[in-house]
Scaffold this motif. Structure first.
Motif, PDB file in Angstrom:
ATOM      1  N   ASP A  79       0.795  -1.216   0.000  1.00  0.00           N
ATOM      2  CA  ASP A  79       0.000   0.000   0.000  1.00  0.00           C
ATOM      3  C   ASP A  79       0.835   1.277   0.000  1.00  0.00           C
ATOM      4  O   ASP A  79       0.328   2.333   0.355  1.00  0.00           O
ATOM      5  N   LEU A  80       2.069   1.192  -0.393  1.00  0.00           N
ATOM      6  CA  LEU A  80       2.929   2.365  -0.376  1.00  0.00           C
ATOM      7  C   LEU A  80       2.329   3.497  -1.200  1.00  0.00           C
ATOM      8  O   LEU A  80       2.269   4.636  -0.758  1.00  0.00           O
ATOM      9  N   PHE A  81       1.871   3.164  -2.393  1.00  0.00           N
ATOM     10  CA  PHE A  81       1.258   4.167  -3.257  1.00  0.00           C
ATOM     11  C   PHE A  81      -0.249   3.954  -3.370  1.00  0.00           C
ATOM     12  O   PHE A  81      -1.020   4.899  -3.408  1.00  0.00           O
ATOM     13  N   TYR A  82      -0.652   2.709  -3.437  1.00  0.00           N
ATOM     14  CA  TYR A  82      -2.039   2.336  -3.705  1.00  0.00           C
ATOM     15  C   TYR A  82      -3.002   2.913  -2.678  1.00  0.00           C
ATOM     16  O   TYR A  82      -4.097   3.338  -3.027  1.00  0.00           O
ATOM     17  N   ALA A  83      -2.627   2.946  -1.420  1.00  0.00           N
ATOM     18  CA  ALA A  83      -3.527   3.415  -0.354  1.00  0.00           C
ATOM     19  C   ALA A  83      -3.899   4.882  -0.528  1.00  0.00           C
ATOM     20  O   ALA A  83      -4.984   5.302  -0.123  1.00  0.00           O
ATOM     21  N   ARG A  84      -3.038   5.647  -1.153  1.00  0.00           N
ATOM     22  CA  ARG A  84      -3.294   7.078  -1.322  1.00  0.00           C
ATOM     23  C   ARG A  84      -4.087   7.401  -2.591  1.00  0.00           C
ATOM     24  O   ARG A  84      -4.475   8.541  -2.795  1.00  0.00           O
ATOM     25  N   PHE A  85      -4.274   6.411  -3.431  1.00  0.00           N
ATOM     26  CA  PHE A  85      -4.997   6.642  -4.682  1.00  0.00           C
ATOM     27  C   PHE A  85      -6.485   6.845  -4.411  1.00  0.00           C
ATOM     28  O   PHE A  85      -7.036   6.328  -3.446  1.00  0.00           O
ATOM     29  N   SER A  86      -7.124   7.560  -5.318  1.00  0.00           N
ATOM     30  CA  SER A  86      -8.580   7.681  -5.264  1.00  0.00           C
ATOM     31  C   SER A  86      -9.196   6.349  -5.700  1.00  0.00           C
ATOM     32  O   SER A  86      -8.502   5.465  -6.194  1.00  0.00           O
ATOM     33  N   LYS A  87     -10.509   6.234  -5.523  1.00  0.00           N
ATOM     34  CA  LYS A  87     -11.186   4.994  -5.917  1.00  0.00           C
ATOM     35  C   LYS A  87     -10.987   4.697  -7.396  1.00  0.00           C
ATOM     36  O   LYS A  87     -10.792   3.553  -7.786  1.00  0.00           O
ATOM     37  N   LYS A  89      -8.467   5.672  -9.383  1.00  0.00           N
ATOM     38  CA  LYS A  89      -7.094   5.263  -9.658  1.00  0.00           C
ATOM     39  C   LYS A  89      -6.855   3.830  -9.178  1.00  0.00           C
ATOM     40  O   LYS A  89      -6.159   3.058  -9.842  1.00  0.00           O
ATOM     41  N   LYS A  90      -7.439   3.476  -8.045  1.00  0.00           N
ATOM     42  CA  LYS A  90      -7.332   2.103  -7.566  1.00  0.00           C
ATOM     43  C   LYS A  90      -7.992   1.141  -8.553  1.00  0.00           C
ATOM     44  O   LYS A  90      -7.461   0.070  -8.839  1.00  0.00           O
ATOM     45  N   ALA A  91      -9.153   1.538  -9.073  1.00  0.00           N
ATOM     46  CA  ALA A  91      -9.859   0.700 -10.037  1.00  0.00           C
ATOM     47  C   ALA A  91      -9.029   0.520 -11.307  1.00  0.00           C
ATOM     48  O   ALA A  91      -8.955  -0.584 -11.851  1.00  0.00           O
ATOM     49  N   ILE A  92      -8.376   1.580 -11.754  1.00  0.00           N
ATOM     50  CA  ILE A  92      -7.529   1.484 -12.958  1.00  0.00           C
ATOM     51  C   ILE A  92      -6.361   0.537 -12.695  1.00  0.00           C
ATOM     52  O   ILE A  92      -6.043  -0.316 -13.534  1.00  0.00           O
ATOM     53  N   CYS A  93      -5.724   0.659 -11.546  1.00  0.00           N
ATOM     54  CA  CYS A  93      -4.618  -0.246 -11.199  1.00  0.00           C
ATOM     55  C   CYS A  93      -5.095  -1.697 -11.133  1.00  0.00           C
ATOM     56  O   CYS A  93      -4.396  -2.608 -11.600  1.00  0.00           O
ATOM     57  N   ASP A  94      -6.260  -1.889 -10.563  1.00  0.00           N
ATOM     58  CA  ASP A  94      -6.802  -3.250 -10.471  1.00  0.00           C
ATOM     59  C   ASP A  94      -7.109  -3.812 -11.855  1.00  0.00           C
ATOM     60  O   ASP A  94      -6.864  -4.999 -12.118  1.00  0.00           O
ATOM     61  N   ILE A  95      -7.617  -2.980 -12.742  1.00  0.00           N
ATOM     62  CA  ILE A  95      -7.927  -3.437 -14.105  1.00  0.00           C
ATOM     63  C   ILE A  95      -6.645  -3.794 -14.857  1.00  0.00           C
ATOM     64  O   ILE A  95      -6.622  -4.755 -15.627  1.00  0.00           O
ATOM     65  N   ILE A  96      -5.580  -3.069 -14.604  1.00  0.00           N
ATOM     66  CA  ILE A  96      -4.310  -3.355 -15.277  1.00  0.00           C
ATOM     67  C   ILE A  96      -3.788  -4.743 -14.885  1.00  0.00           C
ATOM     68  O   ILE A  96      -3.185  -5.438 -15.707  1.00  0.00           O
ATOM     69  N   VAL A 171     -16.180  13.826  -5.779  1.00  0.00           N
ATOM     70  CA  VAL A 171     -15.545  13.768  -4.471  1.00  0.00           C
ATOM     71  C   VAL A 171     -14.071  14.146  -4.581  1.00  0.00           C
ATOM     72  O   VAL A 171     -13.542  14.885  -3.761  1.00  0.00           O
ATOM     73  N   ASP A 172     -13.377  13.644  -5.630  1.00  0.00           N
ATOM     74  CA  ASP A 172     -11.964  13.965  -5.836  1.00  0.00           C
ATOM     75  C   ASP A 172     -11.772  15.454  -6.093  1.00  0.00           C
ATOM     76  O   ASP A 172     -10.837  16.059  -5.575  1.00  0.00           O
ATOM     77  N   VAL A 173     -12.652  16.051  -6.896  1.00  0.00           N
ATOM     78  CA  VAL A 173     -12.537  17.474  -7.204  1.00  0.00           C
ATOM     79  C   VAL A 173     -12.729  18.300  -5.936  1.00  0.00           C
ATOM     80  O   VAL A 173     -11.975  19.233  -5.658  1.00  0.00           O
ATOM     81  N   ILE A 174     -13.724  17.933  -5.128  1.00  0.00           N
ATOM     82  CA  ILE A 174     -13.968  18.647  -3.870  1.00  0.00           C
ATOM     83  C   ILE A 174     -12.773  18.477  -2.936  1.00  0.00           C
ATOM     84  O   ILE A 174     -12.328  19.433  -2.304  1.00  0.00           O
ATOM     85  N   ALA A 175     -12.218  17.264  -2.853  1.00  0.00           N
ATOM     86  CA  ALA A 175     -11.069  17.022  -1.980  1.00  0.00           C
ATOM     87  C   ALA A 175      -9.862  17.819  -2.448  1.00  0.00           C
ATOM     88  O   ALA A 175      -9.144  18.419  -1.637  1.00  0.00           O
ATOM     89  N   ASP A 176      -9.620  17.851  -3.766  1.00  0.00           N
ATOM     90  CA  ASP A 176      -8.496  18.627  -4.304  1.00  0.00           C
ATOM     91  C   ASP A 176      -8.703  20.109  -4.048  1.00  0.00           C
ATOM     92  O   ASP A 176      -7.762  20.825  -3.686  1.00  0.00           O
ATOM     93  N   PHE A 177      -9.935  20.574  -4.232  1.00  0.00           N
ATOM     94  CA  PHE A 177     -10.226  21.991  -4.006  1.00  0.00           C
ATOM     95  C   PHE A 177      -9.993  22.351  -2.536  1.00  0.00           C
ATOM     96  O   PHE A 177      -9.394  23.352  -2.231  1.00  0.00           O
ATOM     97  N   SER A 178     -10.441  21.460  -1.631  1.00  0.00           N
ATOM     98  CA  SER A 178     -10.272  21.713  -0.198  1.00  0.00           C
ATOM     99  C   SER A 178      -8.790  21.719   0.172  1.00  0.00           C
ATOM    100  O   SER A 178      -8.340  22.532   0.966  1.00  0.00           O
TER     101      SER A 178
END
Length: 183
Positions: A79-87, A89-96, A171-178
């Motif tokens: 989870d070094l990088f994966y835990a910090r990904f948005s849902k 990005k995690k889904a894209i990694c899982d699909i890969i 949710v990601d846009v709101i989190a980035d804006f915050s």
């Protein structure tokens, strides 16, 4: 969507049943493993069948526990990088990683089925003083792999739904804006 929810619930129910069987197998291994040590070293009377059945149980634990753990997201991940990904990005990694899973499970299913059928044809048993049939276990391995494949397919569809949904993006846009506002 109702059909997909039914498919998900069915896969979840099968995996939950496999998890319970795996739990019973772990209990079996604990009880009989300790018993075997007691018989062997305290009573100086080793068992002729316990060690072999423990090996069989370990294989079945891997089969049953694998599907349950994958379905429950209980596998250890880096989870070094994966835990910090948005849902998304995690889904894209899982699909890969799905093609690797398909390749592994495809080989396990096809070669496992061939080995299981050959074992059944030969009525293969353990080469011990207490002959224990091996063909049921060898047949269960590809069957368990098919169930793991169903879990992988379920997760793939859910990842695709996650990528196509707009909720996570908002949710990601709101989190980035915050985050930018605080900085």
């Amino acid at each position: 969507m109702k059909v997909w929810n039914m498919v998900e619930k069915t896969v979840d129910m099968i995996c939950e049943g496999m998890g319970r069987i795996g739990w019973l197998l772990i209990l079996y291994c604990m009880i009989f493993g300790v018993s075997d040590v007691f018989f062997r070293y305290v009573l100086n009377s080793p068992s002729l069948w316990i060690a072999t059945t423990l090996q069989v149980a370990m294989v079945l634990i891997a089969c049953m526990g694998g599907a349950y753990s994958l379905n429950s997201d209980n596998f250890v991940k880096l989870d070094l990088f994966y835990a910090r990904f948005s849902k998304k990005k995690k889904a894209i990694c899982d699909i890969i990683t799905v093609p690797i899973s398909f390749l592994f499970l495809g080989v396990l299913i096809t070669k496992g089925w061939d080995a299981g059928m050959l074992s059944l044809k030969l009525k293969q048993v353990t080469p011990t003083s207490v002959p224990i049939p091996l063909y049921p276990i060898k047949i269960l391995i590809p069957i368990a792999a098919v169930i793991v494949l169903l879990v992988v397919l379920k997760k793939l569809v859910n990842d695709i739904i996650t990528i196509l949904s707009k909720e996570d993006y908002e949710v990601d846009v709101i989190a980035d804006f915050s985050k930018n506002k605080v900085d």
